[in-house]
Enzyme design. Structure first.
Site, PDB file in Angstrom:
ATOM      1  N   GLU A  13      -7.859   2.525  -3.052  1.00 51.57           N
ATOM      2  CA  GLU A  13      -8.792   1.521  -2.537  1.00 51.57           C
ATOM      3  C   GLU A  13     -10.030   2.139  -1.901  1.00 51.57           C
ATOM      4  OE1 GLU A  13      -5.499   1.192  -2.075  1.00 51.57           O
ATOM      5  OE2 GLU A  13      -5.036  -0.713  -3.068  1.00 51.57           O
ATOM      6  N   HIS A  59       1.525  -6.955   3.678  1.00 50.23           N
ATOM      7  CA  HIS A  59       0.798  -7.627   2.589  1.00 50.23           C
ATOM      8  C   HIS A  59       0.444  -9.065   2.939  1.00 50.23           C
ATOM      9  CE1 HIS A  59       2.347  -4.257   0.261  1.00 50.23           C
ATOM     10  NE2 HIS A  59       1.684  -4.639  -0.797  1.00 50.23           N
TER      11      HIS A  59
END
Lengths: 330, 387
Positions: B118, B188
């Site tokens: 990322e 998450h």
């Protein structure tokens, strides 16, 4: 008994070494420009240190003195269309790119300093002092030098922070159908940080025309590269990512230029990214005008050895102009 | 060099020989401090703006996720600068949720499946945006991954425009999924709105209907600032009004939507919580709440006009969001409301948020950690009973 088959990385890893013959064969105009850039940047950096010592620069002024050869040699292998970004110690990277932009055909100090060169030096100094006349109106200062028109896309105060962006510049260049490349300058301290290593992988996977130019000056502040990593030949990182890699003497601007020419040809040829490691040395501490030895993490003797190979100093022509092609400090 | 330096420096009055100071006229004006944190939005001059009440095309009930894929297909078709990147966006028939369906086949060189990095691909997108020739759309599969890419998002992309002088565009779009309620657990399931809106430089949009998604994504892609588009996985399979054929309109920057008119209390909410709030109000049937769906969440784009008009009418405010209290969005908004509208408030600004902990995997614990209709109903009841 299990057998062992030796494996070789798919990408080449070489050290480029120049000889006096290479210096003799080099274009005198190129050497004249190299010398002019080295001297201009050195004089600029000495002046910055003077101002910092006088309290006229707010915040750190990370001196690039000692490391100019790598930036100058590498930038001269580029064009204005090629984009670079750099590190917190980036005055030399920025100035080399900006000077090459305003004087693409070369510099000759014997002919005096042109108005464009003067303007680059003035605006860079103003930015470092935090003044409105600077490229970013003084907001960026020493560690955030950007002049997009010259392809100088910004130096960066986060170690390794600019590295992923350079892959973005390279992607845009390729997608736009140009053969331009990008170069991201960073130090040995940035070679172990995630953003750098992640970008090695991404750039290699996508065969992006980006050069990772690591200025291995052997110290991340006071921590030596030999403490920070087991493989201190930092170009050794490249083959593990499938990336062609060069090691070169960063105190020899011609050697860096020739290595960079090879890396640029590799990238323009669509063969993916390149890693160039230039062995170099900052003559001063992390910031300020004291040598590193004053802080006890390295010896005066080591500093003397590196200073003896200073291209800006040993290459200063004593009496005549242009300088004779002579390898610095050997 | 000294001659160049003398342009900037002068002798220090009354100082020792050689002492210098910066010439006064060389400093930037202190009033320049916040100039150019974001752009002036002149890129919206002549933009095709529409909202639900002014839209002239045909509307039909539509699945949210289909609007997500449709508008990106349309924009990539008309704007060759757009490039989409993220994990698995090129496979699985449109990524893990179908959001990028059809893009890879039509625009193979502009849909980039990334390695799981990322920080690298957010930064690569940042570089593309700073370069300026292309417009990256970066997808984070889960909002929590912003911490993984925090340097590139917060130190680089968000600060770039201002830090380098305030005048250069950074047209970066981040699609960040919010997945609370899907059982993916503590790492998450966050709502990143509170954190993302703390960074000067970003604009943050939170669409709750297919119609808004299309208009807000078009605005995000037109905008010269970095824009984060929050996408709640709860909404992907929901349905609502959406455009049938005109996919080109932009929602005006900084315009909230009133989802229900009311006189008793103003409920300010966003994203998937909007529907939960509406359900709570309808379910209670006793509270005449005005429900404002913010749509634009960042400090520069929030719709004070709509919020102010509502507060002057209801004199009571509840800010409702789903996520954990620590990273929640409403704190700054409550503070701002109390200083802007103190004289109009009958009671302190009330808030509904999730609990302190991140939502767990266990279904009952996850439900207990996040706020939905029941929590809103409880808060509304308490507010109106007190009154």
């Amino acid at each position: 008994m299990p057998m062992h088959r030796p494996l070789e990385p798919a990408a080449p890893w070489v050290e480029l070494v120049v000889t006096q013959a290479d210096w003799d064969a080099a274009d005198p105009e190129l050497l004249r420009t190299m010398h002019a850039q080295l001297v201009l940047i050195r004089v600029f950096e000495e002046y910055v240190l003077e101002l910092a010592g006088a309290g006229l620069i707010h915040g750190p002024a990370h001196s690039s003195i000692g490391q100019e050869g790598g930036a100058v040699g590498s930038v001269l292998a580029l064009t204005s269309a090629d984009q670079v970004n750099g590190s917190h110690r980036g005055h030399h990277q920025f100035l080399a790119k900006a000077l090459h932009h305003v004087a693409p055909k070369g510099l000759d100090l014997g002919a005096g300093v042109s108005e464009e060169v003067r303007e680059v030096l003035l605006r860079t100094l103003a930015e470092i002092c935090g003044l409105d006349r600077g490229f970013s109106h003084g907001r960026g200062g020493s560690m955030h030098l950007q002049w997009k028109e010259a392809g100088a896309m910004g130096t960066n105060a986060i170690v390794g922070g600019g590295v992923p962006q350079a892959a973005g510049f390279a992607w845009a260049d390729r997608q736009a159908g140009t053969d331009a490349v990008s170069v991201t300058y960073f130090g040995d301290g940035a070679i172990n940080i995630g953003s750098t290593l992640e970008t090695f992988n991404l750039a290699a996977a996508w065969a992006l025309p980006v050069c990772f130019f690591v200025e291995n000056n052997r110290y991340a502040v006071s921590t030596s590269v030999f403490e920070a990593t087991c493989e201190a030949r930092l170009s050794g990182r490249g083959p593990g990512f499938g990336m062609a890699s060069w090691k070169v003497d960063g105190m020899d601007p011609l050697a860096v230029y020739l290595a960079m020419q090879e890396a640029v040809a590799h990238m323009r040829g669509g063969r993916g990214p390149a890693l160039v490691e230039a062995d170099t040395y900052r003559f001063f501490h992390q910031n300020g005008a004291f040598p590193g030895s004053a802080f006890g993490y390295r010896s005066k003797e080591e500093e003397r050895e590196w200073r003896a190979r200073d291209p800006a100093e040993s290459w200063r022509p004593p009496t005549s102009w242009p300088p004779r092609p002579r390898r610095p400090g050997r | 060099m000294a001659e160049i330096g003398d342009v900037l420096l002068e002798p220090l009055p009354g100082g020792k020989p050689g002492q210098r100071r910066i010439r006064e006229a060389e400093w930037p004006a202190p009033s320049f401090v916040d100039v150019g944190v974001r752009g002036d939005l002149n890129e919206f001059d002549g933009a095709p703006l529409a909202d639900l009440d002014t839209y002239t095309g045909e509307l039909a009930d539509q699945k949210f996720i289909e609007a997500v894929a449709a508008v990106m297909n349309r924009r990539m078709e008309t704007d060759e600068r757009i490039v989409v990147m993220g994990e698995d966006v090129h496979r699985l028939n449109g990524g893990t949720n179908g959001a990028t369906r059809g893009l890879k086949d039509r625009f193979p060189d502009r849909v980039l499946g990334t390695p799981i990095s990322e920080n690298a691909f957010a930064g690569l997108g940042g570089g593309i945006a700073i370069d300026g020739r292309f417009r990256p759309v970066v997808e984070f599969m889960y909002a929590d991954f912003m911490w993984v890419a925090a340097d590139q998002l917060f130190n680089q992309v968000a600060k770039a425009r201002h830090m380098f002088g305030g005048s250069d565009p950074v047209p970066f779009v981040l699609r960040s999924k919010v997945a609370m309620g899907t059982g993916y657990g503590s790492q998450h399931s966050m709502d990143p709105a509170g954190i993302l809106t703390s960074a000067p430089g970003f604009r943050v949009v939170a669409p709750s209907t297919p119609f808004d998604y299309v208009g807000l994504m078009n605005s995000a892609l037109r905008c010269d600032d970095p824009v984060i588009v929050l996408e709640h996985v709860d909404l992907y399979n929901s349905s609502g009004p959406g455009p049938v054929d005109d996919l080109d309109y932009c929602l005006p920057v900084g315009k909230a939507a009133i989802r229900r008119e009311g006189a008793e209390v103003t409920v300010i909410t966003y994203l998937a919580m909007t529907n939960y709030v509406l359900q709570a109000v309808e379910g209670l049937g006793t509270v005449d709440a005005e429900v404002i769906d913010l749509r634009w969440l960042d400090r520069a784009s929030i719709d004070w006009e709509t919020i102010g008009a509502s507060i002057r009418k209801t004199n009571n405010v509840l800010i409702a969001e789903q996520g954990a209290v620590g990273t929640s969005y409403g704190g700054w908004l409550a503070d701002e409301i109390q200083r802007r509208f103190f004289d109009w408030l009958d009671s302190p600004v009330q808030r509904v948020t999730g609990g302190e902990a991140s939502p767990s995997i266990s279904k009952v614990l996850e439900r207990a950690a996040i706020a939905q209709s029941a929590e809103v109903a409880t808060a509304l009841t308490a507010m109106t009973e007190e009154a």
